[in-house]
Design an enzyme around this catalytic site. Structure first.
Site, PDB file in Angstrom:
ATOM      1  N   ARG A  35       0.767  -1.215  -0.069  1.00  0.00           N
ATOM      2  CA  ARG A  35       0.047   0.112  -0.075  1.00  0.00           C
ATOM      3  C   ARG A  35       0.899   1.311   0.004  1.00  0.00           C
ATOM      4  O   ARG A  35       0.262   2.262  -0.259  1.00  0.00           O
ATOM      5  CB  ARG A  35      -0.761  -0.190   1.281  1.00  0.00           C
ATOM      6  N   HIS A 121      -0.317 -14.315   8.997  1.00  0.00           N
ATOM      7  CA  HIS A 121      -1.057 -14.681   7.685  1.00  0.00           C
ATOM      8  C   HIS A 121      -0.354 -15.841   6.927  1.00  0.00           C
ATOM      9  O   HIS A 121      -0.392 -15.878   5.746  1.00  0.00           O
ATOM     10  CB  HIS A 121      -0.863 -13.245   6.944  1.00  0.00           C
TER      11      HIS A 121
HETATM   12  P1  NAD Z   1       1.258  -2.401   3.543  1.00  0.00           P
HETATM   13  O1  NAD Z   1       1.628  -2.544   2.173  1.00  0.00           O
HETATM   14  O2  NAD Z   1      -0.437  -2.131   3.836  1.00  0.00           O
HETATM   15  O3  NAD Z   1       1.913  -1.327   4.404  1.00  0.00           O
HETATM   16  C1  NAD Z   1       3.510  -1.248   4.459  1.00  0.00           C
HETATM   17  C2  NAD Z   1       3.392   0.300   5.450  1.00  0.00           C
HETATM   18  O4  NAD Z   1       5.021  -0.103   5.453  1.00  0.00           O
HETATM   19  C3  NAD Z   1       3.128   1.514   4.493  1.00  0.00           C
HETATM   20  O5  NAD Z   1       2.634   2.280   5.410  1.00  0.00           O
HETATM   21  C4  NAD Z   1       4.474   1.852   4.340  1.00  0.00           C
HETATM   22  O6  NAD Z   1       4.638   3.463   4.535  1.00  0.00           O
HETATM   23  C5  NAD Z   1       5.487   1.237   5.266  1.00  0.00           C
HETATM   24  N1  NAD Z   1       6.863   1.129   4.828  1.00  0.00           N
HETATM   25  C6  NAD Z   1       7.424   0.567   3.753  1.00  0.00           C
HETATM   26  N2  NAD Z   1       8.858   0.466   3.519  1.00  0.00           N
HETATM   27  C7  NAD Z   1       9.337   1.215   4.646  1.00  0.00           C
HETATM   28  C8  NAD Z   1      10.316   1.355   5.164  1.00  0.00           C
HETATM   29  N3  NAD Z   1      11.496   0.868   4.574  1.00  0.00           N
HETATM   30  N4  NAD Z   1      10.541   1.921   6.504  1.00  0.00           N
HETATM   31  C9  NAD Z   1       9.260   2.172   7.093  1.00  0.00           C
HETATM   32  N5  NAD Z   1       8.164   2.196   6.660  1.00  0.00           N
HETATM   33  C10 NAD Z   1       8.054   1.602   5.650  1.00  0.00           C
HETATM   34  O7  NAD Z   1       1.619  -3.670   4.568  1.00  0.00           O
HETATM   35  P2  NAD Z   1       0.935  -4.591   5.542  1.00  0.00           P
HETATM   36  O8  NAD Z   1       0.359  -3.350   6.585  1.00  0.00           O
HETATM   37  O9  NAD Z   1       1.842  -5.686   6.148  1.00  0.00           O
HETATM   38  O10 NAD Z   1      -0.453  -5.266   4.918  1.00  0.00           O
HETATM   39  C11 NAD Z   1      -0.324  -5.950   3.857  1.00  0.00           C
HETATM   40  C12 NAD Z   1      -0.294  -7.371   3.512  1.00  0.00           C
HETATM   41  O11 NAD Z   1       0.272  -7.718   2.551  1.00  0.00           O
HETATM   42  C13 NAD Z   1      -0.095  -8.018   4.990  1.00  0.00           C
HETATM   43  O12 NAD Z   1      -1.008  -8.869   5.169  1.00  0.00           O
HETATM   44  C14 NAD Z   1       0.890  -9.133   4.352  1.00  0.00           C
HETATM   45  O13 NAD Z   1       0.943 -10.386   4.589  1.00  0.00           O
HETATM   46  C15 NAD Z   1       1.250  -8.799   2.832  1.00  0.00           C
HETATM   47  N6  NAD Z   1       2.655  -8.773   2.184  1.00  0.00           N
HETATM   48  C16 NAD Z   1       3.673  -9.522   2.568  1.00  0.00           C
HETATM   49  C17 NAD Z   1       4.755  -9.211   1.904  1.00  0.00           C
HETATM   50  C18 NAD Z   1       6.141  -9.911   2.604  1.00  0.00           C
HETATM   51  O14 NAD Z   1       6.047 -10.950   2.935  1.00  0.00           O
HETATM   52  N7  NAD Z   1       7.228  -9.073   2.681  1.00  0.00           N
HETATM   53  C19 NAD Z   1       5.219  -8.361   1.002  1.00  0.00           C
HETATM   54  C20 NAD Z   1       3.829  -7.622   0.335  1.00  0.00           C
HETATM   55  C21 NAD Z   1       2.549  -7.759   1.096  1.00  0.00           C
END
Ligand code: NAD
Length: 243
Positions: A35, A121
């Site tokens: 997001r 998750h």
């Molecule tokens: P999200 O994408 O909704 O939000 C990510 C947040 O992290 C954002 O508000 C952003 O501003 C912040 N962010 C990004 N990079 C950052 C950094 N380097 N330093 C500080 N802040 C940073 O993610 P969410 O809240 O985890 O929800 C999304 C869903 O997506 C979860 O259920 C998860 O399972 C899934 N997901 C997982 C992965 C993974 O496993 N790495 C990747 C993508 C999505």
């Protein structure tokens, strides 16, 4: 007081820590989040529908093709933990009880050395046969265009919580959070329910709470300490203050 100093002091004093992480903790390892400005959802809203239980049931072949593409499953093994993941693994090594509740499915907290990880998750590393419950790993899934159980012939489902499914271990996560000395959320938009209620439960139990996130979230006002910054830069600063 300076929020970094305040947080470092609270971490120093804490014996039991609970850390809630989201996709933002893994962006510095090269995995895109959903997001933020460059997030996968932000680029293409229709992806949300694809990663749902109903889409999996309606069209498993199309689901698997899209799922593998969204999460780049072929190159997933290349990702390594970054300073955000290792910071908490090191705090555990130093003798604190550190429970990680992660929304991520990438396994990077465990790879960093954390031992108490609640994958709320699920995980990309396991894929289930819904009939015999046998688990297959990511290599197996990558080797088969439409991965099926070798015994039952049933199409596998990723052990990942899809939209429309229940999260895993919610009670355990809430219990740990309300019993902690400090609760820190990092790299999460707090847009996903029911995970976004966990910090509220911690606050209600009078646990000290902190949020580290690049962007504002709808729940910022519920935290005692809020730092809007990159996770890598923030943990480096905290490390220096803790030395
Ligand atoms: P999200 O994408 O909704 O939000 C990510 C947040 O992290 C954002 O508000 C952003 O501003 C912040 N962010 C990004 N990079 C950052 C950094 N380097 N330093 C500080 N802040 C940073 O993610 P969410 O809240 O985890 O929800 C999304 C869903 O997506 C979860 O259920 C998860 O399972 C899934 N997901 C997982 C992965 C993974 O496993 N790495 C990747 C993508 C999505």
């Amino acid at each position: 007081m300076n929020p970094h100093q305040d947080l470092a002091d609270k971490i120093r004093r804490a014996r039991r820590m609970v850390i809630l992480t989201g996709a933002g903790i893994s962006t510095e390892s090269g995995i895109p989040d959903f997001r933020s400005q460059k997030g996968l959802w932000t680029q293409d809203h229709s992806l949300m529908e694809v990663v749902s239980r109903s889409f999996f049931e309606k069209n498993p072949a199309a689901f698997w093709q899209a799922f593998k593409q969204i999460f780049q499953t072929e190159s997933f093994h290349q990702y390594e933990p970054n300073e955000g993941h290792t910071f908490f693994a090191e705090l555990e090594k130093s003798g604190k009880e550190v429970t990680i509740i992660t929304q991520n499915i990438d396994g990077l907290h465990t790879k960093a050395g954390s031992n108490r990880v609640i994958e709320i998750h699920g995980t990309l590393n396991r894929h289930l046969c819904s009939k015999c419950a046998f688990e297959y790993d990511l290599n197996y899934v990558n080797e088969h265009e439409l991965p099926k159980c070798t015994t039952c012939g049933i199409i596998l489902k990723p052990n990942v919580v899809l939209y429309g499914e229940m999260v895993h271990h919610l009670d355990e996560a809430i219990h740990a959070s309300t019993d902690a000395d400090i609760f820190i959320a990092l790299g999460t938009s707090l847009e996903v329910t029911p995970v976004n209620f966990i910090p509220l439960e911690a606050a209600r139990a009078n646990v000290d709470t902190a949020l580290i996130n690049r962007e504002k979230t709808p729940f910022d006002s519920e935290f005692d300490i809020v730092i809007h910054d990159e996770i890598g830069r923030t943990v480096r600063r905290l490390q220096r203050l803790l030395e």
